[in-house]
Design an enzyme around this catalytic site. Structure first.
Site, short mmCIF file in Angstrom:
data_model
loop_
_atom_site.label_atom_id
_atom_site.label_comp_id
_atom_site.label_asym_id
_atom_site.label_seq_id
_atom_site.Cartn_x
_atom_site.Cartn_y
_atom_site.Cartn_z
N ASP A 205 132.52 81.59 125.19
CA ASP A 205 133.65 80.79 124.72
C ASP A 205 134.52 80.47 125.94
O ASP A 205 134.15 80.82 127.07
CB ASP A 205 134.46 81.56 123.66
CG ASP A 205 135.17 82.79 124.23
OD1 ASP A 205 135.03 83.08 125.45
OD2 ASP A 205 135.87 83.47 123.47
N ASP A 207 138.60 80.98 127.09
CA ASP A 207 139.85 81.66 126.69
C ASP A 207 141.02 81.12 127.48
O ASP A 207 140.96 81.02 128.72
CB ASP A 207 139.73 83.17 126.96
CG ASP A 207 138.48 83.78 126.33
OD1 ASP A 207 138.52 84.05 125.12
OD2 ASP A 207 137.48 83.98 127.05
N ASP A 295 139.32 80.20 122.47
CA ASP A 295 140.37 81.12 122.02
C ASP A 295 141.68 80.77 122.72
O ASP A 295 141.70 80.57 123.95
CB ASP A 295 140.03 82.58 122.38
CG ASP A 295 138.88 83.14 121.55
OD1 ASP A 295 138.58 82.56 120.48
OD2 ASP A 295 138.29 84.15 121.98
#
Ligand code: 8DG
Ligand code: MN
Ligand code: MN
Length: 371
Positions: A205, A207, A295
């Site tokens: 992902d 962040d 995120d």
């Protein structure tokens, strides 16, 4: 005749926060094996052996060269009988029986498959396994299973979000979030954190920390960003968690792994045209977009350094920072604060360097935290 005395080599610390670990791993054959065993113990909720293999892997990752023989591990911390036996087999035969056995184990394979879905943790995976389910089609065909929103998105975008996110894709997402933050407030602050801040080439992902200098204003930032992403038509999934951070409760605050800042776990639609060099997409995929996990966390500015340190990772580095603080300094560290139990006071910090200094640790750069 005797040669010159050997140059003394600094002892390797048992704490990852006292080691410098870059992304270059010279002992991947061992650490990959340890990771399989650690994960298998995690699935069985055997925390002790799980942690032992994670610590051993972390020590080997910090070494500047490959371990050539078992004798070379003399003096290294965190390597017990079990880990050494596995290493010995790998050194001799190139593989270890226990690892091979685990990899071919049906339970391990199934739990590994199920937990690879966004929103499915070990508990849920175990529950499905015990009900006799073995594949995604088993799960999706089971009428009594109610998938939550997160799991539904996890299955819907499974292929895309299982594929690694490249640095170029992370940069493109940074531009999108940066634009959103600065459209809201010109003095907004955006920082890349997580694995990409540690210099990783690929991530699962991306962040980011988003905040503003005005204390209290940061809590409205994420909802406005989400609004904007929705209007842009690129928000595919959003799990927003409002802030539960209460400063007035800080002195009796329980130190814990999860923090109380406003945050969101997203799946965004990323256009190929926005990525320099194009998307990291599957062969034969003609779409010019992909789904990516992002995120966002939004700490108040006076907690920025703690949040940045906590979200940069690696997870093993974070665990050992906290363990070092507690065991060696009598201090409690988490994503919000650092508390000195002896002096009964909180230690303020505006930079990560301040926190390392309070702990009496040499500063470790983000790219040296790949423990
Ligand atoms: P990757 O994504 O490339 O796989 O590696 P990563 O960036 O190191 O892992 P991550 O799962 O994205 O986690 C980044 C850091 O965020 C890690 O040190 C743990 C930290 N973190 C918290 N709180 C939370 C939380 O509530 N959820 C998640 N997912 N991570 C958190 O401090
Ligand atoms: Mn990450
Ligand atoms: Mn993350």
């Amino acid at each position: 005749t005797e040669g010159p005395p050997p140059t003394p080599v600094a002892a390797v610390s048992q704490y990852a926060c006292q080691r410098r670990t870059t992304i270059e791993n010279n002992n991947k054959i061992f650490t990959d094996a340890f990771e399989v065993l650690a994960e298998s113990y995690e699935f069985s909720e055997l925390e002790g052996p799980c942690l032992a293999f994670r610590r051993a892997a972390s020590v080997l990752k910090s070494l500047p060269m490959a371990v050539p023989c078992l004798a070379a591990t003399q003096g290294l911390p965190c390597l017990g009988e079990h880990t050494k036996a596995v290493m010995e087999e790998i050194l001799r035969y190139g593989r270890a029986f226990e690892v091979e056995k685990t990899l071919s184990d049906e339970r391990y394979q199934t739990l590994k498959l199920f937990t690879s879905v966004f929103g499915v943790g070990p508990k849920t995976a175990e529950k499905w396994y015990r009900r006799g389910l073995r594949s995604f089609s088993d799960i999706l065909a089971e009428p009594s299973i109610q998938l939550n929103q997160m799991q539904q998105s996890g299955f819907l975008h499974y292929e895309d979000i299982s594929r690694a996110v490249s640095k170029a894709e992370a940069r493109a997402l940074g531009n999108i979030i940066d634009e959103a933050v600065h459209a809201i407030t010109p003095d907004g602050i955006l920082a890349l954190t997580g694995g990409f801040r540690r210099g990783k080439e690929f991530g699962h992902d991306v962040d980011f920390i988003v905040t503003t200098p005005e204390l209290g204003m940061e809590t409205s930032l994420i909802p406005i960003i989400i609004n904007r992403l929705t209007r842009q038509g690129i928000l595919l999934y959003c799990d927003y968690q409002a802030s539960t951070f209460d400063k007035s409760k800080l002195p009796c605050h329980r130190f814990e792994a999860m923090d109380h800042f406003a945050k969101c776990f997203l799946i965004l639609r990323l256009e190929g045209s926005q990525v320099e060099g194009g998307l990291n997409s599957a062969e034969g995929d003609s779409r010019d977009w992909r789904a990516v996990r992002v995120d966002l966390v939004s700490p108040p500015m006076d907690r920025y350094a703690f949040a940045l340190l906590g979200w940069t990772g690696s997870r093993q580095f974070e665990r050992d920072l906290r363990r070092f603080a507690r065991m060696e300094r009598g201090m409690l560290l988490d994503n919000h604060a650092l508390y000195d139990k002896t002096k009964k006071e909180f230690l303020a910090a505006t930079t990560e360097r301040d926190i390392f200094a309070h702990l009496g640790l040499e500063y470790i750069e983000p790219w040296q935290r790949n423990a």
